[in-house]
Write a protein that holds these residues in place. Sequence first.
Motif, PDB file in Angstrom:
ATOM      1  N   GLY A 153       0.789  -1.224   0.000  1.00  0.00           N
ATOM      2  CA  GLY A 153       0.000   0.000   0.000  1.00  0.00           C
ATOM      3  C   GLY A 153       0.817   1.268   0.000  1.00  0.00           C
ATOM      4  N   GLU A 154       2.154   1.152  -0.108  1.00  0.00           N
ATOM      5  CA  GLU A 154       3.025   2.328  -0.141  1.00  0.00           C
ATOM      6  C   GLU A 154       3.126   2.803  -1.594  1.00  0.00           C
ATOM      7  OE1 GLU A 154       6.704   1.144   1.687  1.00  0.00           O
ATOM      8  OE2 GLU A 154       5.661   0.164   3.345  1.00  0.00           O
ATOM      9  N   TYR A 155       2.064   3.448  -2.048  1.00  0.00           N
ATOM     10  CA  TYR A 155       1.949   3.770  -3.463  1.00  0.00           C
ATOM     11  C   TYR A 155       2.887   4.881  -3.923  1.00  0.00           C
ATOM     12  CZ  TYR A 155      -2.246   1.045  -2.670  1.00  0.00           C
ATOM     13  OH  TYR A 155      -3.115   0.060  -2.316  1.00  0.00           O
ATOM     14  N   ASP A 156       3.508   5.591  -2.979  1.00  0.00           N
ATOM     15  CA  ASP A 156       4.472   6.618  -3.363  1.00  0.00           C
ATOM     16  C   ASP A 156       5.826   6.015  -3.721  1.00  0.00           C
ATOM     17  OD1 ASP A 156       5.010   5.798  -0.790  1.00  0.00           O
ATOM     18  OD2 ASP A 156       5.549   7.790  -0.045  1.00  0.00           O
ATOM     19  N   ARG A 157       5.958   4.703  -3.606  1.00  0.00           N
ATOM     20  CA  ARG A 157       7.220   4.040  -3.959  1.00  0.00           C
ATOM     21  C   ARG A 157       7.515   4.145  -5.456  1.00  0.00           C
ATOM     22  NH1 ARG A 157      10.122   0.201  -0.971  1.00  0.00           N
ATOM     23  NH2 ARG A 157       9.626   0.340   1.240  1.00  0.00           N
ATOM     24  N   MET A 158       6.459   4.196  -6.264  1.00  0.00           N
ATOM     25  CA  MET A 158       6.650   4.250  -7.716  1.00  0.00           C
ATOM     26  C   MET A 158       5.333   4.622  -8.376  1.00  0.00           C
ATOM     27  SD  MET A 158       6.823   0.195  -8.643  1.00  0.00           S
ATOM     28  CE  MET A 158       5.453  -0.908  -8.236  1.00  0.00           C
ATOM     29  N   HIS A 159       5.421   5.063  -9.616  1.00  0.00           N
ATOM     30  CA  HIS A 159       4.243   5.335 -10.436  1.00  0.00           C
ATOM     31  C   HIS A 159       4.094   4.203 -11.442  1.00  0.00           C
ATOM     32  CE1 HIS A 159       4.701   9.941  -9.643  1.00  0.00           C
ATOM     33  NE2 HIS A 159       4.139   9.303  -8.640  1.00  0.00           N
ATOM     34  N   VAL A 160       2.929   3.608 -11.471  1.00  0.00           N
ATOM     35  CA  VAL A 160       2.668   2.480 -12.364  1.00  0.00           C
ATOM     36  C   VAL A 160       2.086   2.982 -13.683  1.00  0.00           C
ATOM     37  CG1 VAL A 160       1.297   0.385 -12.679  1.00  0.00           C
ATOM     38  CG2 VAL A 160       2.362   0.873 -10.467  1.00  0.00           C
ATOM     39  N   ILE A 161       2.600   2.455 -14.763  1.00  0.00           N
ATOM     40  CA  ILE A 161       2.153   2.848 -16.097  1.00  0.00           C
ATOM     41  C   ILE A 161       1.064   1.901 -16.571  1.00  0.00           C
ATOM     42  CG2 ILE A 161       2.859   3.004 -18.517  1.00  0.00           C
ATOM     43  CD1 ILE A 161       5.555   3.983 -17.547  1.00  0.00           C
ATOM     44  N   ARG A 162      -0.010   2.472 -17.039  1.00  0.00           N
ATOM     45  CA  ARG A 162      -1.115   1.685 -17.573  1.00  0.00           C
ATOM     46  C   ARG A 162      -0.720   1.124 -18.930  1.00  0.00           C
ATOM     47  NH1 ARG A 162      -6.253   5.135 -17.957  1.00  0.00           N
ATOM     48  NH2 ARG A 162      -6.047   5.071 -15.685  1.00  0.00           N
ATOM     49  N   VAL A 163      -1.003  -0.139 -19.128  1.00  0.00           N
ATOM     50  CA  VAL A 163      -0.648  -0.801 -20.384  1.00  0.00           C
ATOM     51  C   VAL A 163      -1.779  -0.599 -21.391  1.00  0.00           C
ATOM     52  CG1 VAL A 163      -0.112  -3.004 -21.483  1.00  0.00           C
ATOM     53  CG2 VAL A 163       0.740  -2.505 -19.181  1.00  0.00           C
ATOM     54  N   PRO A 164      -1.477  -0.056 -22.558  1.00  0.00           N
ATOM     55  CA  PRO A 164      -2.533   0.140 -23.565  1.00  0.00           C
ATOM     56  C   PRO A 164      -2.900  -1.177 -24.223  1.00  0.00           C
ATOM     57  CG  PRO A 164      -0.416   0.740 -24.481  1.00  0.00           C
ATOM     58  CD  PRO A 164      -0.164   0.402 -23.036  1.00  0.00           C
ATOM     59  N   THR A 165      -4.055  -1.199 -24.835  1.00  0.00           N
ATOM     60  CA  THR A 165      -4.410  -2.369 -25.636  1.00  0.00           C
ATOM     61  C   THR A 165      -3.499  -2.420 -26.861  1.00  0.00           C
ATOM     62  OG1 THR A 165      -6.018  -1.135 -26.954  1.00  0.00           O
ATOM     63  CG2 THR A 165      -6.824  -2.161 -24.912  1.00  0.00           C
ATOM     64  N   VAL A 166      -3.463  -3.580 -27.494  1.00  0.00           N
ATOM     65  CA  VAL A 166      -2.657  -3.732 -28.712  1.00  0.00           C
ATOM     66  C   VAL A 166      -3.125  -2.746 -29.777  1.00  0.00           C
ATOM     67  CG1 VAL A 166      -2.035  -5.307 -30.577  1.00  0.00           C
ATOM     68  CG2 VAL A 166      -2.146  -6.146 -28.224  1.00  0.00           C
ATOM     69  N   GLU A 167      -4.446  -2.566 -29.865  1.00  0.00           N
ATOM     70  CA  GLU A 167      -4.997  -1.653 -30.859  1.00  0.00           C
ATOM     71  C   GLU A 167      -4.596  -0.210 -30.568  1.00  0.00           C
ATOM     72  OE1 GLU A 167      -6.691  -3.897 -29.145  1.00  0.00           O
ATOM     73  OE2 GLU A 167      -7.072  -5.393 -30.715  1.00  0.00           O
ATOM     74  N   ALA A 168      -4.680   0.187 -29.283  1.00  0.00           N
ATOM     75  CA  ALA A 168      -4.319   1.557 -28.913  1.00  0.00           C
ATOM     76  C   ALA A 168      -2.841   1.822 -29.167  1.00  0.00           C
ATOM     77  CB  ALA A 168      -4.654   1.808 -27.442  1.00  0.00           C
ATOM     78  N   GLU A 169      -2.007   0.817 -28.900  1.00  0.00           N
ATOM     79  CA  GLU A 169      -0.576   0.982 -29.142  1.00  0.00           C
ATOM     80  C   GLU A 169      -0.292   1.144 -30.636  1.00  0.00           C
ATOM     81  OE1 GLU A 169       3.680  -0.990 -27.803  1.00  0.00           O
ATOM     82  OE2 GLU A 169       1.840  -2.158 -27.624  1.00  0.00           O
TER      83      GLU A 169
END
Length: 268
Positions: free
Chosen positions: A136-152
């Motif tokens: 729950g220590e979310y300030d440890r890092m920022h997580v990147i949302r993975v796009p769909t194959v189509e969006a990429e």
Amino acid sequence: MQPTRANDFTPEVEVFAVALELSSKSWKIALHDGKREKPAIQTVSGETAAGRLNETVQEIEKFKAKWGLAAEVRTVVLYEAGQDGFWIERALSKLGYEVVICDPASIPVERHKRRAKTDRLDAIKLVLTLRGWLRGEYDRMHVIRVPTVEAEAQRHVVRDRGELQKETQQHRDRIRKLLRTVGCWDGVGGDVGARLNKRELCCYDGDPLSAQLQQRLEQECKRLELAQQQLAALEKRDGGAIATGGAPAHCRPGTVEDGGAAVCRSHR
């Protein structure tokens, strides 16, 4: 944003944390079950992407068995965003692992440790960061949302367009600078190649351009024309994709990306 699922981020749930430090020659794997003082470190160096990925999975499963973890134990794999993109996330997700990709710039570095940097230390740092984040220590890092194959795929179109626009402007800038060397301050907008062929561009005193400068400008105009043709063809073919392109966003645990599941989802 959806609320965090209660069974996703509770310290009581056994979690097997894995971090990958990626490089061209090899990957360092840090593995930690939360019960030991130090994580285990392994290296895989397959010559192909599929081979190296398979070696990674073998190491993960080997340490599950070695440490007496259940085969279905929640396994979370972390790696930093970079040149490998999202293919590792998609491949491991298909195998049932949770995969988290973080922004490397978001992980704090202690000032007195900045000089010590190896793939081994980086892998250890990543797996300990992951364990903290899972608590729950979310300030440890920022997580990147993975796009769909189509969006990429759409983003490739957007970036390609941007590169062609940049290339077009660079060609015009070179033409303008070459003309200024002989005192020609004419604008270089529109069909500058046609004006060059008609000998409408000349030196400051009205003398014609030298043969060498004329030839160089003609070559630059051909490159400009090619870039413009490619840009026009791309916009005609993929206009819809260009309009909907975008950049990756950050997410918090339990969030869901519009149109697809977020990287924080459970794969169990």
